[in-house]
Design a protein around this motif. Sequence first.
Motif, PDB file in Angstrom:
ATOM      1  N   ARG A   1       0.822  -1.214   0.000  1.00 40.11           N
ATOM      2  CA  ARG A   1       0.000   0.000   0.000  1.00 40.11           C
ATOM      3  C   ARG A   1       0.856   1.263   0.000  1.00 40.11           C
ATOM      4  O   ARG A   1       1.874   1.352   0.681  1.00 40.11           O
ATOM      5  CB  ARG A   1      -0.909   0.019   1.224  1.00 40.11           C
ATOM      6  CG  ARG A   1      -1.731   1.307   1.371  1.00 40.11           C
ATOM      7  CD  ARG A   1      -2.422   1.369   2.708  1.00 40.11           C
ATOM      8  NE  ARG A   1      -3.541   0.441   2.785  1.00 40.11           N
ATOM      9  CZ  ARG A   1      -4.077   0.022   3.938  1.00 40.11           C
ATOM     10  NH1 ARG A   1      -3.570   0.416   5.089  1.00 40.11           N
ATOM     11  NH2 ARG A   1      -5.101  -0.815   3.911  1.00 40.11           N
TER      12      ARG A   1
ATOM     13  N   GLU B   1      -3.121  -1.783  -2.873  1.00 46.10           N
ATOM     14  CA  GLU B   1      -3.979  -0.618  -3.036  1.00 46.10           C
ATOM     15  C   GLU B   1      -3.218   0.691  -2.827  1.00 46.10           C
ATOM     16  O   GLU B   1      -2.203   0.741  -2.142  1.00 46.10           O
ATOM     17  CB  GLU B   1      -5.154  -0.680  -2.057  1.00 46.10           C
ATOM     18  CG  GLU B   1      -4.769  -0.648  -0.602  1.00 46.10           C
ATOM     19  CD  GLU B   1      -5.971  -0.741   0.332  1.00 46.10           C
ATOM     20  OE1 GLU B   1      -7.109  -0.933  -0.146  1.00 46.10           O
ATOM     21  OE2 GLU B   1      -5.773  -0.618   1.566  1.00 46.10           O
ATOM     22  N   HIS B   2      -3.723   1.728  -3.474  1.00 46.73           N
ATOM     23  CA  HIS B   2      -3.223   3.100  -3.329  1.00 46.73           C
ATOM     24  C   HIS B   2      -1.741   3.222  -3.685  1.00 46.73           C
ATOM     25  O   HIS B   2      -1.007   4.007  -3.084  1.00 46.73           O
ATOM     26  CB  HIS B   2      -3.465   3.614  -1.901  1.00 46.73           C
ATOM     27  CG  HIS B   2      -4.900   3.565  -1.481  1.00 46.73           C
ATOM     28  ND1 HIS B   2      -5.908   4.188  -2.175  1.00 46.73           N
ATOM     29  CD2 HIS B   2      -5.498   2.932  -0.435  1.00 46.73           C
ATOM     30  CE1 HIS B   2      -7.063   3.965  -1.578  1.00 46.73           C
ATOM     31  NE2 HIS B   2      -6.858   3.197  -0.530  1.00 46.73           N
ATOM     32  N   ASN B   3      -1.288   2.431  -4.664  1.00 41.10           N
ATOM     33  CA  ASN B   3       0.078   2.545  -5.178  1.00 41.10           C
ATOM     34  C   ASN B   3       0.073   3.333  -6.492  1.00 41.10           C
ATOM     35  O   ASN B   3      -0.915   3.333  -7.228  1.00 41.10           O
ATOM     36  CB  ASN B   3       0.666   1.154  -5.428  1.00 41.10           C
ATOM     37  CG  ASN B   3       0.651   0.292  -4.185  1.00 41.10           C
ATOM     38  OD1 ASN B   3       1.453   0.478  -3.278  1.00 41.10           O
ATOM     39  ND2 ASN B   3      -0.280  -0.662  -4.133  1.00 41.10           N
ATOM     40  N   THR B   4       1.191   3.983  -6.788  1.00 40.60           N
ATOM     41  CA  THR B   4       1.379   4.664  -8.066  1.00 40.60           C
ATOM     42  C   THR B   4       2.573   4.042  -8.775  1.00 40.60           C
ATOM     43  O   THR B   4       3.663   3.962  -8.211  1.00 40.60           O
ATOM     44  CB  THR B   4       1.629   6.170  -7.865  1.00 40.60           C
ATOM     45  OG1 THR B   4       0.486   6.747  -7.226  1.00 40.60           O
ATOM     46  CG2 THR B   4       1.868   6.860  -9.195  1.00 40.60           C
TER      47      THR B   4
ATOM     48  N   ALA C   1      -6.882  -2.538  -5.841  1.00 41.19           N
ATOM     49  CA  ALA C   1      -7.855  -1.461  -5.847  1.00 41.19           C
ATOM     50  C   ALA C   1      -7.186  -0.096  -5.722  1.00 41.19           C
ATOM     51  O   ALA C   1      -6.204   0.075  -4.998  1.00 41.19           O
ATOM     52  CB  ALA C   1      -8.844  -1.643  -4.698  1.00 41.19           C
ATOM     53  N   ASP C   2      -7.732   0.876  -6.449  1.00 40.61           N
ATOM     54  CA  ASP C   2      -7.387   2.293  -6.287  1.00 40.61           C
ATOM     55  C   ASP C   2      -5.902   2.565  -6.511  1.00 40.61           C
ATOM     56  O   ASP C   2      -5.303   3.385  -5.819  1.00 40.61           O
ATOM     57  CB  ASP C   2      -7.821   2.782  -4.902  1.00 40.61           C
ATOM     58  CG  ASP C   2      -9.317   2.712  -4.719  1.00 40.61           C
ATOM     59  OD1 ASP C   2     -10.048   2.995  -5.683  1.00 40.61           O
ATOM     60  OD2 ASP C   2      -9.760   2.363  -3.600  1.00 40.61           O
ATOM     61  N   ASN C   3      -5.303   1.867  -7.467  1.00 37.54           N
ATOM     62  CA  ASN C   3      -3.924   2.148  -7.840  1.00 37.54           C
ATOM     63  C   ASN C   3      -3.923   3.085  -9.040  1.00 37.54           C
ATOM     64  O   ASN C   3      -4.862   3.104  -9.832  1.00 37.54           O
ATOM     65  CB  ASN C   3      -3.192   0.854  -8.193  1.00 37.54           C
ATOM     66  CG  ASN C   3      -3.134  -0.089  -7.012  1.00 37.54           C
ATOM     67  OD1 ASN C   3      -2.378   0.127  -6.070  1.00 37.54           O
ATOM     68  ND2 ASN C   3      -3.965  -1.121  -7.030  1.00 37.54           N
TER      69      ASN C   3
END
Length: 247
Positions: A188, A221-224, A245-247
């Motif tokens: 994350r 999740e939430h990685n760039t 999710a949400d990458n």
Amino acid sequence: MRKTLIVGFLLTSVAATGMLADEGRVPIFQPTIVTQSGHYILTRDIAGGAGPVIAIQANDVTLDLNGRTISGGPIDALIMIADGFRGVTIRNGRLSGGSFGIYYASSTVGTRLRVENVEMTNSTHPIYVFGAELAYVLSCRVAGGDSDAIAVSGIADASYTGQFLNNVIEEVGGSAMSLGGLRAGLVRGNLVTHFGKVASLVYGILIGSGVASDQGGNIVEHNTVRGSDDDLGIAILAGPDNLVADN
């Protein structure tokens, strides 16, 4: 006749009963073999020669880099955890150069390792752990090097668990994270940029590649992940029930 004195610098074995720093921490100021459990603190920058700069041969060791730098040449392992030892924490400082920044390899005993707030630059293999039982890599920065930045796998065919949170990985030659055999792990808040600069078709974040039957159940999740040429961003190659999710 003039006599020449030749002095050889050897690794120094440090026990927890030696000279103590503040709060019971054992000072380290030169290449060292740690042979006793305890809390150790770097009191100066250390440069390596041949072989590991810090060799850990004990369980339950905390190494506080204290904002200092451990550096080495292309054949040095900067911090080597010997086969079979576990409960190691490395935090708060810098590692520069070396063939390995942090190294552990075993086919029999899984290590438990925590790396926190460590900056690693231009190590060929910044974090290389073959034989993990538990691994945490938290708020670290990895830059440069020709191979995978964070490479962690379990013992032989076994899985392991861990967390890889809020790391910055940039300008690396291979994959940014290669997590073979991860089970019920959390990946994350990592920022991965400009990876695969040497190798082709590598990964920003890879989970899998091991053969353990109980892999899976991971959250990514939430990685760039950005700035690659011919590589893959996030890949899940093994195990059921992974959430991305949400990458």
